[in-house]
Design a protein around this motif. Structure first.
Motif, PDB file in Angstrom:
ATOM      1  N   LYS A   2       0.853  -1.178   0.000  1.00 56.97           N
ATOM      2  CA  LYS A   2       0.000   0.000   0.000  1.00 56.97           C
ATOM      3  C   LYS A   2       0.891   1.230   0.000  1.00 56.97           C
ATOM      4  N   GLU A   3       0.637   2.126  -0.920  1.00 58.29           N
ATOM      5  CA  GLU A   3       1.407   3.362  -1.013  1.00 58.29           C
ATOM      6  C   GLU A   3       0.679   4.461  -0.255  1.00 58.29           C
ATOM      7  N   HIS A   4       1.463   5.285   0.436  1.00 53.57           N
ATOM      8  CA  HIS A   4       0.892   6.413   1.171  1.00 53.57           C
ATOM      9  C   HIS A   4       1.800   7.612   0.931  1.00 53.57           C
ATOM     10  N   GLU A  42      -2.451   3.578   8.985  1.00 51.46           N
ATOM     11  CA  GLU A  42      -2.900   2.964   7.729  1.00 51.46           C
ATOM     12  C   GLU A  42      -3.413   1.542   7.942  1.00 51.46           C
ATOM     13  N   ASP A  46      -7.403  -0.229   7.757  1.00 55.14           N
ATOM     14  CA  ASP A  46      -7.724  -1.423   6.975  1.00 55.14           C
ATOM     15  C   ASP A  46      -8.125  -2.611   7.849  1.00 55.14           C
TER      16      ASP A  46
END
Length: 144
Positions: A2-4, A42, A46
């Protein structure tokens, strides 16, 4: 994966949060701690309850800049040993403090006893040379 993307406003906020959680203004602890804060937020969004870390690779596979200097000074084995002995105080206490705040469990596969025994038994010439650190991981990545 997952990119943040961290925006400036968010970074300022999480730095302040990391300072409060860690009770320090130490630049290294806070800067890495801020990233752990973001990661915990994050995974919490989720619904993930366990966060995997890469803790242990630097100190078992010669990944820090200081390991290059130790290689040149013929003190690499001692430097790696010292890194493992100070890992909790230097890194894990920071990461665990933040994760506990978010009710996230940290798991560090590279701190598994069998992994550490195997990693420290690997000849140091497979870990580092004058040009690269963590050589063995670089080589392994070519086959994945």
């Amino acid at each position: 994966l997952k990119e943040h993307i961290i925006l400036e406003e968010e970074l300022e906020s999480v730095i302040k949060e990391a300072i409060l959680l860690l009770g320090t203004r130490d630049l290294i602890k806070v800067s890495i701690g801020a990233l752990i804060v973001i990661a915990c937020k994050e995974v919490k969004k989720d619904g993930v309850k366990i966060l995997l870390t890469g803790s242990g690779t630097e100190d078992t596979l010669a990944g820090y800049q200081k390991h290059s200097k130790a290689l040149a000074n013929n003190t690499l084995a001692e430097e790696l040993k010292q890194g493992l002995l100070t890992l909790y105080e230097r890194d894990l206490s920071r990461d665990l403090t933040i994760a506990q705040h978010f009710n996230i469990q940290l798991d560090s596969p590279y701190l598994d006893e069998d992994y550490i025994k195997t990693a420290i038994s690997i000849d140091n010439r497979f870990k580092i040379n004058q040009n690269h650190r963590k050589l063995i991981l670089r080589e392994l990545s070519l086959y994945l």
